[in-house]
Design a protein around this motif. Structure first.
Motif, PDB file in Angstrom:
ATOM      1  N   SER A 425     -24.127 -19.104 -20.455  1.00 17.08           N
ATOM      2  CA  SER A 425     -24.553 -18.019 -21.340  1.00 17.08           C
ATOM      3  C   SER A 425     -25.808 -17.377 -20.751  1.00 17.08           C
ATOM      4  N   TYR A 450     -27.070  -5.737 -27.934  1.00 21.34           N
ATOM      5  CA  TYR A 450     -26.520  -6.952 -28.525  1.00 21.34           C
ATOM      6  C   TYR A 450     -26.377  -8.014 -27.457  1.00 21.34           C
ATOM      7  N   THR A 452     -24.188 -11.413 -25.938  1.00 18.35           N
ATOM      8  CA  THR A 452     -22.971 -12.219 -25.956  1.00 18.35           C
ATOM      9  C   THR A 452     -23.244 -13.503 -25.189  1.00 18.35           C
ATOM     10  N   THR A 453     -22.396 -14.486 -25.438  1.00 21.01           N
ATOM     11  CA  THR A 453     -22.528 -15.763 -24.750  1.00 21.01           C
ATOM     12  C   THR A 453     -21.825 -15.743 -23.398  1.00 21.01           C
ATOM     13  N   ARG A 456     -17.526  -9.990 -22.240  1.00 24.15           N
ATOM     14  CA  ARG A 456     -17.959  -8.604 -22.387  1.00 24.15           C
ATOM     15  C   ARG A 456     -17.185  -7.956 -23.536  1.00 24.15           C
ATOM     16  N   ILE A 457     -17.509  -8.423 -24.729  1.00 22.78           N
ATOM     17  CA  ILE A 457     -16.935  -7.899 -25.958  1.00 22.78           C
ATOM     18  C   ILE A 457     -17.649  -6.596 -26.307  1.00 22.78           C
ATOM     19  N   ASP A 509     -13.032  -8.603 -24.777  1.00 23.01           N
ATOM     20  CA  ASP A 509     -13.213  -8.470 -23.336  1.00 23.01           C
ATOM     21  C   ASP A 509     -11.830  -8.233 -22.720  1.00 23.01           C
ATOM     22  N   ARG A 595     -21.839 -10.698 -36.343  1.00 18.32           N
ATOM     23  CA  ARG A 595     -21.499 -11.770 -35.412  1.00 18.32           C
ATOM     24  C   ARG A 595     -19.992 -11.725 -35.192  1.00 18.32           C
ATOM     25  N   GLU A 598     -14.820 -15.119 -30.870  1.00 22.39           N
ATOM     26  CA  GLU A 598     -13.545 -15.202 -30.171  1.00 22.39           C
ATOM     27  C   GLU A 598     -12.728 -16.376 -30.710  1.00 22.39           C
ATOM     28  N   GLU A 626     -16.745 -18.525 -28.199  1.00 24.07           N
ATOM     29  CA  GLU A 626     -17.790 -17.631 -27.704  1.00 24.07           C
ATOM     30  C   GLU A 626     -17.961 -16.468 -28.669  1.00 24.07           C
ATOM     31  N   ARG A 627     -19.098 -15.784 -28.542  1.00 24.61           N
ATOM     32  CA  ARG A 627     -19.459 -14.856 -29.597  1.00 24.61           C
ATOM     33  C   ARG A 627     -20.414 -13.770 -29.130  1.00 24.61           C
ATOM     34  N   ALA A 628     -20.589 -12.796 -30.015  1.00 20.93           N
ATOM     35  CA  ALA A 628     -21.556 -11.720 -29.809  1.00 20.93           C
ATOM     36  C   ALA A 628     -22.416 -11.603 -31.052  1.00 20.93           C
TER      37      ALA A 628
END
Length: 639
Positions: A425, A450, A452-453, A456-457, A509, A595, A598, A626-628
């Motif tokens: 991350s 923002y 992300t972990t 590429r969201i 992503d 938040r 995925e 994983e997340r944003a």
């Protein structure tokens, strides 16, 4: 009979005087499209691209990178970020799946360049007894070299370095100034407006009794201004570990050069309760108007996720949040010289700090913790790798190997950071008008960012008072978002309805996993001054229905442990909704952020097992979501 063909009509039209040619009026487009012209892309001034980047990376110039084996310098780091294949320190070919759009190289300002000079046997080092001993140990390599590096770092942290060494590698010395010039020159070489942005930057490395208070300083400017200053350091007599002194440096930089600078607070989970003070700093100085105003001005962003754990929230702070325990590091401070206690947690994590900021604003008139979110790696390998299947670790000792999952990152009698617990991350997403220093820095300053972990969201988040489902139907939500509301990082405009509405859109992503859900996290302060939080599921995949307890069932899990793979047969490629706060009180201060989660995917340890045959400890986490995290949007009562 003469036929009036389409061609004849076109010729006739072009023969008319320019003033007579047919033009649709602005009024004729009303009700057909909310923009000002038929083309939705004409006269567009808002940010239309998300740019992906790194704001925290170290090369061999940093003592705690170079001393522990990193041989890669500025050029290798820049080339790698731009998408080139290079060879890592451990001799492995490595390349990003996709180039980054921007980067800030943030080598530690203290003793910058000392490590590379030590290995080279620079006279200023070997002429001292301390330096000569470390140099000779480094030449032996192996455990002797590692022990010497630890001894050196310990002496630095305790302030017991030979004064001659400190003087030789402090700002103003020939050696130090030469290295700073190299940093500037390298950023200038690789900065290519429109294609890749290279920021001039450094990390101010405040470390009080092992408690991490680091900040990454990023300049908006080029060489002409950066050459007028030298970085802020922490070692006396010219340095300080007090953030207030860093804010003074930032202000002096702007006054002296006419440029612009900002600071990003390091992930606070290793600060043992010092990153977000409530009553007083570690220095004993009271949190007063001076502090809150300075921090609000100079620290618009917070590094919410990185290799050393995730910093959004902690399960003990957010017990009702089923996704709070994600990549949690809570054994102690940076060097594990002090164990973590529960009372420290509230002053370390982003969500709690955002809530605390509301209280301090009520008390002192300014919110010092009104920050946006970014993610970055804090890698010390010169390699910005945040993808699970392409993870090159925190340090050269944690580059891909059969042993890295089982070898502790750090261990003392106070606790342990297991090797498998390191996180692949994170990255920063920035909504900017173009890929230039000015545009990306300005977006960071206004918090239109923002974290992300790693994936590429794409995420858009807007707040207003009049959004409805029709605003999503055009598939151009940003046009309505900017017209009717404010983007992430903004403050809600004056109320025009009974409750705010939020429009959020997320796209997976393109080479990543489907999306599980979008959540909106609300924090607020009630009339008694009590702070609250609540997590709302607002959009989700697979037609799931909430249970009687209001909880959404899990999305499922398609991870194939043996193959280190997953399938996008669950989840959604995109999610979007308009949500209205059902419990809004116009008298209460509040913030909201999105938040995005995925579906479950393999962690990097499974790729090590598949590709290297590595043994994975039974307690290791194998799968994660994983997340944003978007920057918040704030509401402040009027009057």
């Amino acid at each position: 009979m003469h036929k009036f063909t389409l061609l004849s009509a076109c010729l006739a039209l072009t023969a008319l005087p320019a003033t007579a040619q047919i033009k649709p009026s602005a009024q004729s487009l009303q009700g057909l499209y909310p923009g000002k012209a038929y083309s939705p892309y004409a006269q567009r001034s808002f940010p239309s691209h998300v740019y992906w980047g790194e704001t925290h990376l170290h090369t061999a110039l940093s003592p705690d990178a170079g001393l522990f084996g990193n041989k890669l310098g500025l050029d290798e780091a820049w080339r790698f970020a731009r998408g080139e294949e290079i060879t890592s320190t451990t001799g492995q070919p490595v390349r990003l799946s996709r180039p980054l759009d921007f980067m800030a190289l943030t080598d530690h300002s203290d003793m910058m360049g000392f490590a590379t000079d030590l290995f080279a046997g620079a006279p200023a080092i070997v002429e001292t007894e301390q330096g000569r001993g470390w140099y000779e140990a480094m030449q032996q390599g192996g455990e002797v070299s590692a022990n010497a590096a630890l001894d050196l770092i310990t002496n630095f942290a305790q302030g017991t370095l030979d004064p001659k060494l400190v003087a030789a590698y402090s700002p103003g010395s020939a050696a130090y100034n030469a290295v700073w010039q190299q940093v500037i020159d390298a950023a200038e070489r690789y900065n290519e407006p429109g294609r890749f942005t290279a920021f001039i930057a450094y990390e101010w490395t405040s470390l009080y009794k092992g408690n991490n208070l680091h900040r990454n300083v990023i300049l908006r400017d080029g060489a002409r201004r950066a050459e007028q200053v030298v970085p802020m350091v922490t070692q006396p007599p010219i340095g300080s570990t007090d953030p207030l002194d860093l804010y003074t440096w930032l202000e002096n930089y702007e006054v002296k050069t006419g440029g612009n600078a900002l600071a990003i607070a390091h992930n606070g989970n290793l600060s043992n309760g010092l990153m977000f003070p409530v009553d007083a700093q570690y220095t004993g100085r009271e949190i007063d108007e001076t502090y809150v105003m300075a921090r609000n001005r100079w620290e618009p962003l917070y590094e919410v996720t990185q290799i050393k754990g995730d910093g959004e929230t902690h399960p003990k702070l957010s017990p009702e949040d089923e996704f709070a325990d994600y990549e949690t590091w809570d054994a102690g401070n940076l060097d594990l010289s002090e164990a973590k206690t529960d009372d420290m947690l509230a002053r370390e994590y982003a969500r709690e700090a955002l809530k605390t900021g509301l209280m301090l604003e009520q008390k002192l008139g300014t919110n010092p913790y009104k920050f946006g979110m970014v993610g970055s790696t804090d890698s010390h390998t010169s390699l910005s790798t945040a993808e699970e299947d392409n993870y090159f670790g925190k340090a050269t000792s944690a580059e891909p190997s059969i042993h890295r999952a089982t070898h502790p990152f750090a261990e003392t009698d106070k606790g342990i950071y297991p090797g498998w617990s390191l996180s692949a991350s994170g990255y920063a997403g920035v909504w900017a008008t173009e890929n230039t220093r000015a545009a990306i820095w300005d977006a960071m300053k206004r918090k239109e960012t923002y974290a992300t972990t790693g994936p590429r969201i794409t995420v858009r988040f807007f707040g207003g008072w009049e959004f409805d489902e029709n605003d999503l139907r055009s598939r151009q939500p940003a046009f309505r978002g900017y017209e009717k509301g404010v983007p992430m990082g903004g403050d809600l405009r004056a109320a025009t309805s009974d409750a705010p509405t939020f429009m959020v859109y997320a796209l997976r992503d393109p080479i990543g996993a489907n999306l599980d859900r979008i959540q909106i996290v609300k924090g607020w302060m009630d009339g008694d001054g009590t702070l609250h939080e609540q997590v709302h599921d607002v959009a989700w995949s697979d037609n799931r229905e909430k249970g009687a307890d209001g909880k959404l069932p899990p999305v499922g899990n398609t991870v194939d442990i043996e193959a280190a793979n997953w399938t996008n047969t669950i989840g959604a490629s995109e999610l979007a909704t308009v949500w209205t706060d059902p419990a809004f009180d116009p008298a209460q201060k509040a913030f909201y952020y999105a938040r995005v989660l995925e579906i479950p995917t393999p962690r990097w340890v499974l790729y090590d097992k598949l590709r290297l045959g590595a043994e994975i400890p039974p307690e290791a986490t194998l799968v994660g979501q994983e997340r944003a995290y978007t920057s918040p949007i704030w509401y402040t009562p009027q009057g």
